[in-house]
Design an enzyme around this catalytic site. Structure first.
Site, PDB file in Angstrom:
ATOM      1  N   ASP A  40       0.829  -1.204   0.000  1.00 30.56           N
ATOM      2  CA  ASP A  40       0.000   0.000   0.000  1.00 30.56           C
ATOM      3  C   ASP A  40       0.862   1.252   0.000  1.00 30.56           C
ATOM      4  OD1 ASP A  40      -2.118  -1.685   0.092  1.00 30.56           O
ATOM      5  OD2 ASP A  40      -2.782  -1.156   2.111  1.00 30.56           O
ATOM      6  N   TYR A  43       2.401   1.831  -3.406  1.00 32.34           N
ATOM      7  CA  TYR A  43       1.363   2.306  -4.328  1.00 32.34           C
ATOM      8  C   TYR A  43       1.058   3.783  -4.068  1.00 32.34           C
ATOM      9  CZ  TYR A  43      -3.141   2.836  -6.645  1.00 32.34           C
ATOM     10  OH  TYR A  43      -4.173   3.294  -7.438  1.00 32.34           O
ATOM     11  N   GLU A 121     -14.060   7.547  11.604  1.00 31.43           N
ATOM     12  CA  GLU A 121     -14.344   6.116  11.772  1.00 31.43           C
ATOM     13  C   GLU A 121     -13.176   5.295  11.235  1.00 31.43           C
ATOM     14  OE1 GLU A 121     -17.896   5.245   9.513  1.00 31.43           O
ATOM     15  OE2 GLU A 121     -17.367   6.804   8.074  1.00 31.43           O
ATOM     16  N   LYS A 123     -10.881   2.832   9.085  1.00 31.31           N
ATOM     17  CA  LYS A 123     -10.866   2.434   7.670  1.00 31.31           C
ATOM     18  C   LYS A 123     -10.628   0.922   7.623  1.00 31.31           C
ATOM     19  CE  LYS A 123      -8.781   3.482   3.193  1.00 31.31           C
ATOM     20  NZ  LYS A 123      -8.392   2.099   2.853  1.00 31.31           N
ATOM     21  N   GLU A 179     -18.262  -2.276   3.896  1.00 31.43           N
ATOM     22  CA  GLU A 179     -17.037  -3.050   3.686  1.00 31.43           C
ATOM     23  C   GLU A 179     -17.258  -4.474   4.181  1.00 31.43           C
ATOM     24  OE1 GLU A 179     -13.050  -2.073   2.187  1.00 31.43           O
ATOM     25  OE2 GLU A 179     -14.901  -0.920   2.376  1.00 31.43           O
ATOM     26  N   LYS A 319      -3.940   7.568   6.664  1.00 31.88           N
ATOM     27  CA  LYS A 319      -3.346   6.229   6.672  1.00 31.88           C
ATOM     28  C   LYS A 319      -2.397   6.038   7.860  1.00 31.88           C
ATOM     29  CE  LYS A 319      -4.013   3.726   3.584  1.00 31.88           C
ATOM     30  NZ  LYS A 319      -3.648   3.639   2.186  1.00 31.88           N
TER      31      LYS A 319
END
EC number: 6.5.1.2
Length: 689
Positions: A40, A43, A121, A123, A179, A319
């Site tokens: 991740d 990317y 919230e 992820k 999700e 993140k």
């Protein structure tokens, strides 16, 4: 990666072209294959480099830019579902300053003087879904897909425990989004079962969830321990509530699972406190999370903020930093790819990082081994951020043993023993033996039959290797004569180890089915270096048909200047990629193979459909001060409706929106007899489009 501040325009163009292809391939692997190729963090680094280049050189933005796209085009094995409102991804924030910038952008865009409440919230690291209810009955479940069109997974979503099939007291039409995930312990148990049954293990919980949900047989999905959270009402959420916190309360009352861990923040300090709380406690959660999502709580303000090409302006994902572990480097192996590139891979003493056992890591190129002074038997720091093959960050030199061994870069190909070619500008080592190299030939055939190329199910790695070893195929063309060869042979394929009557019948059916192929897929399947799916589509769009494509490529071999110039002018095809195309078609065997394939395949002409509206492709200029909306909001609305917003007035301008104090641009528009409207007329226009 080059320094963006020092990069030239020519270098930027080349890099943007490379990034577009790379990121498209990574998107397809992640969203469609459920098999991410990079971490991740790696990317995100590539994507942010692309964004920075586009900000510095906006005139170089490509038609196939990653910043314009979400996810990847869906596979063909599921029915398609069009999302009424696109399921976009989120922009990323990597530190506190990024979050402050996000908050400031909201204030500036909406002309607010005070902090607007932000809903926070976790992820969830899973697979996004949409579920539609009509008259309270679940009628459609879909994946995100490319953000606009997803895959129909209705039967599979119904197998998830506690997922409502029928709900009361809701609007006639209801959509929920959320999700789907697998908890850490369930993931370990599932992998244990896979191992005991001799099946491939899943790389991480997200892959396991995605692979389970995208099964053609819903009975397989039913056996998997899938769970879900909902976090959005999609196209209908504003019929249910006026804010995010109210929406989740309403969805919980309807019987949906919501994540109870959340925070309505009234300041930046509260945002950061919630982030630190989750970062500290993430390992104690039963499921994987990779950050915190921040959304404007008020739906009216969300509407005003709107969207950019691939993400909403009113939300972002903060993140978490990558997880770091330490283990021993046991050896370094070398892989030969389909274009001859040699890639070193670190073989590691297995280590568990974030609930996933890691035993291999990419080393990218041989220079990285020297740069990091990696030696066999070293103890290395490993980074993992939801990826399949993590990255080695460096060596723990304090723990270096006395008996470490340096790695010698190979001089000859490990597959065909030919002398290797070193390209300094690419930092790579390549075997130039082409199809005479067994490893390259194997990888080329594997690429040819892959899902996003010819899509021949039943020809996985083991099957291709078996057919080559038995002399049944030696190139892509042989695949289409496999049934004929099998019918006339005494040694039938269905009687050989690893095969059976049913699997062989299915394989031959799939081979026959693959003979109908679109031109972009066919071009991509050829395996031309640097021609990924996006560039294959560019070439298909340019040439239109197979016959024209092969005719033009033959002209390219004769150094025809017109075709060279035509390719060179294509946005997305730079000098470097053009050289790769020329090199490929300079090989006589490649031309012959393509012609033979063209003789037995039905290669469909390229077709492209575009939705039209009254503002599509119109060039609009805003001038003067707008009183009810900010310039940024006006521009965003125009682009959302398909218009192109320009900074200056010219004879090509279709419409000028003049606010208070409009000056030279308004004067020029009058001189050129261009249509002019005021702010009120603009608001009426966009309301009626």
């Amino acid at each position: 990666m080059q320094n963006i501040d020092l990069i030239s325009e020519e270098e930027a163009q080349k890099l943007l072209e490379e990034l577009a292809d790379k990121i498209a391939a990574y998107n397809h692997a992640y969203y469609i294959e459920d098999n991410p190729l990079v971490s991740d963090s790696e990317y995100d680094q590539l994507f942010n480099t692309n964004l920075k280049l586009e900000q510095k050189f906006p005139h170089l933005i490509l038609e196939n830019s990653p910043s314009k796209k979400v996810g990847a085009k869906i596979a063909n094995k599921f029915a398609k579902v069009t999302h009424q409102v696109p399921m976009l991804s989120l922009s990323n924030a990597f530190d506190e300053q990024d979050v402050r910038d996000f908050v400031d952008r909201i204030k500036i865009f909406l002309r607010l003087n005070e902090f607007a409440p932000i809903f926070c919230e976790p992820k969830i690291d899973g697979l996004s879904f949409s579920a539609v209810y009509k008259h309270g009955v679940l009628t459609t479940g879909a994946t995100r897909g490319d953000g606009y069109v997803g895959e129909d997974i209705t039967a599979n979503i119904k197998t998830i425990k506690n997922f409502p099939h029928k709900i009361d007291n809701v609007p006639e039409f209801l959509e929920v989004r959320g999700e789907i995930y697998i908890e850490k312990q369930d993931f370990l148990n599932l992998n244990k079962e896979q191992d005991e049954q001799g099946k491939d293990k899943f790389a991480n919980p997200r892959n396991a969830a995605a692979g389970s949900l995208r099964q053609l047989d819903s009975s397989i999905t039913a056996k998997r321990p899938l769970k879900y959270f909902v976090y959005s009402g999609g196209v209908t959420e504003q019929n249910l509530a006026s804010s995010q916190d109210q929406l989740l309360t309403k969805l919980k009352e309807c019987g949906f699972n919501i994540n109870e861990i959340s925070k309505l923040a009234s300041s930046e300090e509260e945002i950061f406190a919630f982030y630190e709380y989750l970062k500290t406690n993430r390992e104690n959660l039963p499921y994987e999370i990779d950050g915190v999502v921040y959304k404007l709580n008020d739906f009216v303000l969300q509407n005003r903020m709107g969207f950019i090409a691939r993400s909403p302006r009113f939300a972002t994902a903060h993140k978490f930093p990558a997880i770091i572990g330490q283990t021993k480097l046991l050896s370094i192996t070398v892989q030969v790819g389909r274009t001859g590139t040699l890639t070193p891979v670190a073989e590691l003493e297995p280590i568990e990082i974030g609930g996933v056992t890691v035993s291999r890591a990419t080393l990218h190129n041989f220079q990285e081994i020297a740069r990091k002074d990696l030696r066999i038997k070293d103890y290395v720091f490993l980074q993992r951020a939801g990826d399949v093959i993590p990255k080695i960050m460096g060596v723990d030199f304090d723990k270096r043993p006395n008996d470490t061994e340096t790695f010698d870069t190979p001089l000859f190909c490990l597959s065909c023993n030919s002398k290797l070619h070193y390209t300094p500008e690419d930092i790579i080592i390549r075997c130039d033996n082409g199809l005479n190299c067994p490893a390259q030939n194997y990888e080329r055939i594997r690429h040819f039959v892959s899902k996003n190329a010819m899509d021949i199910e039943g020809l996985g790695r083991k099957q291709v290797e078996f057919l080559i070893d038995k002399g049944l195929i030696s190139n892509p063309l042989d695949i289409f004569f496999l049934k004929e060869k099998n019918d006339s042979s005494l040694a039938k394929l269905e009687n050989m180890d690893g095969w059976g009557k049913k699997s062989v019948e299915n394989l031959f059916k799939n081979i026959e089915k693959s003979k109908n192929v679109s031109l972009p897929r066919f071009i991509y399947a050829l395996g031309i270096r640097h021609i990924g799916e996006q560039n294959a589509k560019l070439l298909a769009r340019e040439f239109g048909s197979y016959n024209n494509f092969i005719a033009q490529m033959e002209l390219l071999r004769t150094n025809e200047p017109d075709i060279y110039q035509k390719l060179n002018n294509l946005e997305g095809i730079g000098d470097k990629i053009l050289v790769d195309i020329i090199d490929f078609f300079d090989v006589k065997e490649n031309i012959e193979l393509i012609k033979k394939l063209g003789g037995i395949l039905n290669i469909e002409d390229y077709k492209e459909t575009r939705e039209q509206s009254s503002l599509t492709d119109k060039i609009v200029v805003f001038t003067g001060s707008l009183s009810t909306i900010s310039r940024a909001e006006a521009k965003a609305t125009a682009e959302k409706l398909g218009a192109k917003v320009a900074v200056g007035v010219s004879s090509n301008t279709d419409l000028v929106v003049a606010g208070v104090g409009a000056g030279s641009k308004l004067k020029k528009a009058k001189e050129l007899n261009i249509k002019i409207i005021d702010e009120e007329e603009w608001l009426t226009l966009i309301k009626n489009v």
